[in-house]
Write a protein that holds these residues in place. Structure first.
Motif, PDB file in Angstrom:
ATOM      1  N   GLN A 126       0.841  -1.200   0.000  1.00  0.00           N
ATOM      2  CA  GLN A 126       0.000   0.000   0.000  1.00  0.00           C
ATOM      3  C   GLN A 126       0.875   1.249   0.000  1.00  0.00           C
ATOM      4  N   SER A 128       1.378   4.321   1.139  1.00  0.00           N
ATOM      5  CA  SER A 128       1.086   5.338   2.161  1.00  0.00           C
ATOM      6  C   SER A 128       2.042   6.526   1.977  1.00  0.00           C
ATOM      7  N   LYS A 161      -5.576   8.824   2.655  1.00  0.00           N
ATOM      8  CA  LYS A 161      -4.432   7.913   2.711  1.00  0.00           C
ATOM      9  C   LYS A 161      -4.313   7.263   4.089  1.00  0.00           C
ATOM     10  N   HIS A 165      -4.002   3.377   4.875  1.00  0.00           N
ATOM     11  CA  HIS A 165      -2.916   2.844   5.714  1.00  0.00           C
ATOM     12  C   HIS A 165      -3.491   1.919   6.787  1.00  0.00           C
ATOM     13  N   CYS A 181       2.961  -1.459   4.275  1.00  0.00           N
ATOM     14  CA  CYS A 181       2.716  -0.053   3.902  1.00  0.00           C
ATOM     15  C   CYS A 181       4.047   0.692   3.840  1.00  0.00           C
ATOM     16  N   ILE A 183       5.595   4.203   3.903  1.00  0.00           N
ATOM     17  CA  ILE A 183       5.270   5.615   4.178  1.00  0.00           C
ATOM     18  C   ILE A 183       6.344   6.428   3.460  1.00  0.00           C
ATOM     19  N   ASP A 248       5.524  -1.880   8.256  1.00  0.00           N
ATOM     20  CA  ASP A 248       5.454  -0.511   7.734  1.00  0.00           C
ATOM     21  C   ASP A 248       6.858   0.090   7.745  1.00  0.00           C
TER      22      ASP A 248
END
Ligand code: NAP
Ligand code: F7E
Length: 341
Positions: A126, A128, A161, A165, A181, A183, A248
């Motif tokens: 994802q 993010s 977003k 997340h 995710c 970032i 993440d």
């Protein structure tokens, strides 16, 4: 199936990161499938000229059944969800579209995996963003935001977003989906859309240098961003999905520069020391809320994944200005040939 080792599905393949990632995965032996939207997407022909090896699948993040079909058809080992309404300014003007695409679209992807992936093989990435931090609660001066920092999004984009997340983390925890995710702080390059400030500036600098444009209109010049090169960042996305567990990760350079500094560096490339005569300030480009400063701390990605950015700020700007000068010259030459006919 051909001799490919793995299959990847990419949404947002026609965007900046999509192009970089498609090339990286193809070079690593993947079969690459990409989602293209619209019944007549003008980008399709040009995209296939550059990436003839990508299998395009017509689908739209807003249409759950089309995403389900794309996942079912491609049966991906890795699914990178890069599609979004990604322009912060635009998200203020189209907040509902942003909500459905940038937030709801993530849910559609995760549900498609949950419904089709009986063996649990698909790993999900994802996209993010540092916009989830919002530049407030900047309480660790000099250290930068990391994976444990507080979120305080300052735009409909950032809020959407943040949903993406958390829903990805929720599907990881609830259903055991391998959902990671990234970032990511701002990353730019020659594939960046001209609606974003870096490419708008380098495109204008190239045109000013060639006598094709006189000035460039900009909004606020004081905000600071942690700007890296997109090619480095898609490598980090891929590394996240090769890790043994979903997690993440922040990807950033650990440096922050204002738009004024970007202007100085870009005009320096064409031998101009004072850019002020070329920049016109426009109220219309000022956002209802601004993210004042973003600085990321990529220590975890460096330590756990071995990720390292290679392109620094001066080289990023140089690369973009040089690319835009060459591109403008090529366009000019092509137009000259046409008018000779
Ligand atoms: P981008 O260039 O704006 O590309 C966005 C992509 O999303 C385009 O391919 C677009 O398709 C597609 N898209 C939009 N709405 C869609 C829909 N309803 N259905 C299917 N596709 C749709 O973005 P980027 O810079 O490559 O960024 C990739 C992702 O990372 C985005 O999610 C962005 O929010 C996120 N991100 C970017 C940065 C950055 O600095 N670049 C930093 C952090 C996070 P069309 O070509 O058809 O419009
Ligand atoms: O703005 C200011 C603007 O639109 C940067 C997206 O990829 O990165 C990007 O979001 C700054 C802002 O990027 C203009 O107000 C001044 O302070 O290039 P931008 P962004 O908003 O940082 C994050 C990480 C993402 O996730 C997003 O998807 O520049 N600014 N004058 C301007 N910005 C634009 N676009 N145009 C101007 O004329």
């Amino acid at each position: 199936m051909t001799g490919h080792t793995k299959t990847a599905l990419i949404t947002g393949i026609t965007g900046q990161d999509g192009g970089h990632l498609a090339r990286l995965l193809h070079d690593n032996g993947y079969e690459v499938c990409g989602v293209i939207r619209g019944q007549s997407n003008l980008k399709k022909e040009r995209f296939l000229e550059e990436f003839p090896y990508v299998e395009l699948i017509e689908a739209d993040l807003l249409d759950p059944s089309s995403i389900l079909r794309a996942v079912d058809q491609s049966d991906p080992d890795e699914f990178y969800n890069l599609a979004a309404i990604s322009h912060v300014g635009y998200s203020f003007k189209n907040p509902t579209l942003t909500l459905h695409t940038t937030a709801g679209g993530v849910l559609n992807c995760l549900e498609a995996i949950r419904m089709t992936d009986r063996s649990g093989k698909t790993r999900f990435y994802q996209a993010s963003t540092s916009e989830m931090y919002g530049g407030l609660d900047y309480n660790r001066p000099g250290l930068g935001y990391d994976e444990r920092s507080l979120f305080h999004p300052r735009s409909p984009y950032g809020v959407a977003k943040l949903y993406g997340h958390w829903i990805a983390k929720n599907y990881r925890e609830s259903y055991g989906i391998f959902a990671s995710c990234g970032i990511l702080f701002n990353h730019e390059g020659e594939r960046r859309g001209v609606e974003f400030v870096t490419r708008k500036i380098t495109n204008a600098v190239a045109r000013i240098h060639l006598g094709l444009q006189e000035t460039v209109e900009l909004g606020d010049l004081w905000p600071k961003r942690d700007w890296g090169y997109a090619g480095d960042y898609v490598r980090g996305m891929w590394q996240m999905l090769q890790h043994h567990e979903p997690d993440d990760f922040v990807l950033a350079t650990g440096e922050t520069h204002s738009i004024e500094e970007f202007l100085t560096q870009a005009f320096h490339e064409i031998g101009v020391d004072d850019w002020s005569p070329y920049v016109v300030r426009s109220q219309a480009l000022i956002r209802p809320a601004e993210v004042d400063i973003l600085l990321g701390n990529p220590a975890k990605a460096e330590r756990v994944l071995g990720w390292k950015r290679e392109v620094d700020f001066p080289n990023l700007v140089r690369r973009m200005v040089r690319y835009d000068i060459a591109e403008q010259q090529a366009r000019f030459a092509a137009r000259a040939v046409q008018s000779d006919r």
